[in-house]
Design an enzyme around this catalytic site. Structure first.
Site, PDB file in Angstrom:
ATOM      1  CE1 TYR A 274      -3.457  -4.731   5.605  1.00 22.19           C
ATOM      2  CE2 TYR A 274      -3.396  -4.670   8.000  1.00 22.19           C
ATOM      3  CZ  TYR A 274      -2.853  -5.088   6.798  1.00 22.19           C
ATOM      4  OH  TYR A 274      -1.723  -5.865   6.806  1.00 22.19           O
TER       5      TYR A 274
ATOM      6  CD  GLU B 295       4.080  -0.874  -1.903  1.00 24.68           C
ATOM      7  OE1 GLU B 295       4.847  -0.115  -2.495  1.00 24.68           O
ATOM      8  OE2 GLU B 295       4.410  -1.559  -0.914  1.00 24.68           O
TER       9      GLU B 295
ATOM     10  CG  ASP C 228       0.059   2.125  -2.359  1.00 23.05           C
ATOM     11  OD1 ASP C 228      -0.245   1.054  -1.805  1.00 23.05           O
ATOM     12  OD2 ASP C 228       0.442   3.136  -1.738  1.00 23.05           O
TER      13      ASP C 228
HETATM   14  N1  DCP Z   1       0.063  -1.524   7.803  1.00 26.59           N
HETATM   15  C1  DCP Z   1       0.294  -2.035   9.094  1.00 26.59           C
HETATM   16  N2  DCP Z   1       1.178  -1.410   9.921  1.00 26.59           N
HETATM   17  C2  DCP Z   1       1.851  -0.320   9.505  1.00 26.59           C
HETATM   18  C3  DCP Z   1       1.649   0.174   8.215  1.00 26.59           C
HETATM   19  C4  DCP Z   1       0.721  -0.441   7.383  1.00 26.59           C
HETATM   20  O1  DCP Z   1      -0.306  -3.036   9.468  1.00 26.59           O
HETATM   21  N3  DCP Z   1       2.705   0.271  10.343  1.00 26.59           N
HETATM   22  C5  DCP Z   1      -0.949  -2.181   6.943  1.00 26.59           C
HETATM   23  C6  DCP Z   1      -2.263  -1.443   6.995  1.00 26.59           C
HETATM   24  C7  DCP Z   1      -2.333  -0.693   5.705  1.00 26.59           C
HETATM   25  C8  DCP Z   1      -1.541  -1.572   4.764  1.00 26.59           C
HETATM   26  O2  DCP Z   1      -0.535  -2.177   5.575  1.00 26.59           O
HETATM   27  O3  DCP Z   1      -3.668  -0.495   5.253  1.00 26.59           O
HETATM   28  C9  DCP Z   1      -0.898  -0.826   3.631  1.00 26.59           C
HETATM   29  O4  DCP Z   1      -0.042   0.187   4.157  1.00 26.59           O
HETATM   30  P1  DCP Z   1       0.240   1.540   3.395  1.00 26.59           P
HETATM   31  O5  DCP Z   1       1.478   2.111   3.977  1.00 26.59           O
HETATM   32  O6  DCP Z   1       0.175   1.318   1.919  1.00 26.59           O
HETATM   33  O7  DCP Z   1      -0.927   2.532   3.833  1.00 26.59           O
HETATM   34  P2  DCP Z   1      -2.478   2.513   3.511  1.00 26.59           P
HETATM   35  O8  DCP Z   1      -2.809   1.645   2.332  1.00 26.59           O
HETATM   36  O9  DCP Z   1      -3.246   2.219   4.764  1.00 26.59           O
HETATM   37  O10 DCP Z   1      -2.767   4.044   3.170  1.00 26.59           O
HETATM   38  P3  DCP Z   1      -2.329   4.896   1.882  1.00 26.59           P
HETATM   39  O11 DCP Z   1      -3.592   5.181   1.125  1.00 26.59           O
HETATM   40  O12 DCP Z   1      -1.726   6.133   2.468  1.00 26.59           O
HETATM   41  O13 DCP Z   1      -1.340   4.061   1.087  1.00 26.59           O
END
Ligand code: DCP
Length: 470
Positions: free
Chosen positions: A33, A131, A28
């Site tokens: 973003y 992922e 992951d």
């Molecule tokens: N995303 C989005 N809206 C959301 C959740 C996520 O557009 N409500 C997008 C932005 C994130 C990406 O999807 O960067 C991946 O989501 P993740 O849940 O895997 O979270 P992150 O990668 O941002 O953080 P982490 O390091 O906690 O996985």
């Protein structure tokens, strides 16, 4: 007969685990973003950064938060203004925009770069934009035969930083993890996991050096456990789940943390049976769970409580569907058919662009068009939230055709949603408004298949074909 009637197609499928142990990883990307934007704007590297949604009300909703910003308490649930209060130096970057809506191409392409690297060592399934599941059983088995852990002279620094669920590390963690990885008396399954951990550490290092992105990973004997583990230590870390630690890991695990128990099934377990954790599920026999939920779901629940999961890594690097959607919160909700028609045309154009790209790059076509919408009906002054039915039809290529079909699907759904509704156009000058509000629309193209013939067509033929109904 099962007591709880559940929608069959949404239910998990109970697959037995293969007899031979597998090595599965879930990888992951961290604050994805935000990392993509930090790579695009190197001056943001190492600085608190968040990506905000297109809608800029109160500074826009945060959708990705860098780990530097999380130290100040900035969270995804905040809006830009609130984030700035918590962290005055935060850099807010707006998600790219096209057709008046967020354009995720930049992030999708960055995810594909990472996938291509991870796929070097085994079967790779792209589970979402950031992922991936990997089945590295073959590579781990080969390494165990050719270069077993107890013979490793030096250990990869990244592998040494692994976390091992159930391993107490009172002193120097890397020394203790090193001992665990190289134990002479380790069972074969643990030795396979040790080899898997070394391989994943190497892949994560390759991802960092070739793309500048950090990622976290879980390494276990099945997909469910690997997914649980990848989020346990973030960012830029990896976690191993030996079989001996599975029960300890699951006992207090809230059921909504388990994939497919976050929705209706998990809610039923909690409300009807008082099951809050995977450990609580252990008190029910398989037969009892089958009585309550049906044979398949009952068995799946019984196995899930014990960390047993036979799902295979699918070997799929391309998405199963394409979609294009937009939300219209609060005052922005759509109040008449012409506003819906306008947005359906915009979304159809974006969807057609993605379909063209899929033909161009992957020789694939989609065959099913589905319209989903959020709709509220207001009668006697009060808003009633009811589920708006999704509708599908055969997908015809060309943005006009997609828009026409999607508009028809919307009207069909609206008639089902509110059978007494008169959809005929309002008379000129009429002030009567429609008794509904649309808060979101999404078009998706699925049932994607290969079109090998297209590979041999000239681009002129291809562009003609993309404008034609397939
Ligand atoms: N995303 C989005 N809206 C959301 C959740 C996520 O557009 N409500 C997008 C932005 C994130 C990406 O999807 O960067 C991946 O989501 P993740 O849940 O895997 O979270 P992150 O990668 O941002 O953080 P982490 O390091 O906690 O996985």
């Amino acid at each position: 007969m099962c007591v709880f009637v559940l929608e069959k197609r949404r239910m998990p499928v109970a697959r037995p685990e293969p007899v031979e142990a597998r090595v599965i990883a879930h990888v992951d990307l961290d604050c994805f973003y935000a990392q993509v934007e930090q790579r695009r704007h190197p001056e943001l590297r190492g600085k608190p950064t968040a990506v905000v949604q297109y809608n800029s009300w109160k500074g826009g909703a945060l959708i990705a938060v860098s780990y530097e910003a999380r130290k100040f308490g900035v969270k995804r649930s905040m809006r830009g203004e609130e984030a700035r209060k918590a962290c005055p130096d935060i850099h807010l970057v707006q998600v790219p925009v096209a057709h008046d809506k967020a354009d995720l191409k930049l992030y999708r392409d960055a995810g594909s770069e990472v996938c291509a690297i991870l796929a070097r060592m085994g079967k790779c399934e792209r589970a979402s934009i950031d992922e991936v599941y990997l089945d590295i059983t073959e590579a781990a088995t080969a390494r165990l035969i050719q270069d077993p852990p107890q013979c490793w002279v030096s250990l990869d620094k990244e592998a040494l930083k692994s976390h091992v669920v159930g391993l107490a590390t009172d002193g120097d963690a890397t020394v203790e993890v090193g001992h665990w990885l190289q134990r002479k008396d380790a069972e074969q399954n643990d030795q396979l996991l040790a080899c898997g951990a070394a391989i994943i550490a190497e892949l994560r290092t390759a991802v960092l050096s070739e793309t500048q992105f950090t990622c976290s990973a879980g390494i276990a004997h099945n997909k469910m456990l690997a997914k649980l583990a990848s989020g346990m230590h973030k960012p830029a870390q990896q976690t191993i789940v030996p079989s001996s630690a599975v029960q300890g890991l699951l006992t207090d695990l809230p059921i909504n943390k388990i994939g497919q128990l976050g929705g209706k099934l998990g809610h039923l377990l909690e409300v009807e049976l008082g099951v809050k954790t995977a450990g609580d599920l252990l008190q029910f026999s398989e037969a009892k769970l089958q009585d309550l939920f049906g044979m398949n779901t009952g068995t799946w629940l019984w196995r899930t409580a014990r960390g047993i999961n036979g799902d295979e890594v699918q070997g799929r690097m391309l998405p199963k569907s394409h979609s294009s959607g937009k939300t219209f919160p609060g005052p922005k909700s759509l109040k008449d058919l012409s506003a819906v028609g306008h947005w359906v045309r915009e979304l159809a154009e974006v969807l057609q662009e993605r379909l063209d790209m899929d033909i161009e790059q992957n020789n694939r076509i989609a065959r099913l068009l589905t319209l989903h919408a959020g709709c509220h009906l207001h009668s006697s002054g009060a808003d009633h939230a009811r589920k708006f039915p999704s509708q599908s039809c055969a997908l015809r290529y060309g943005k006009e055709k997609i828009a026409d079909d999607a508009n028809r699907l919307f009207e069909k759904a609206l008639r089902k949603f509110c059978p007494t509704l008169n959809l005929s156009p309002r008379k000129k000058g009429s002030t009567a408004s429609f008794p509904w509000r649309v808060t979101g629309i999404s078009l998706s193209a699925s049932n994607i298949v290969a079109t090998p013939m297209l590979k041999w067509e000239s681009s002129a033929e291809k562009s003609t074909r993309t404008g034609v109904c397939i």
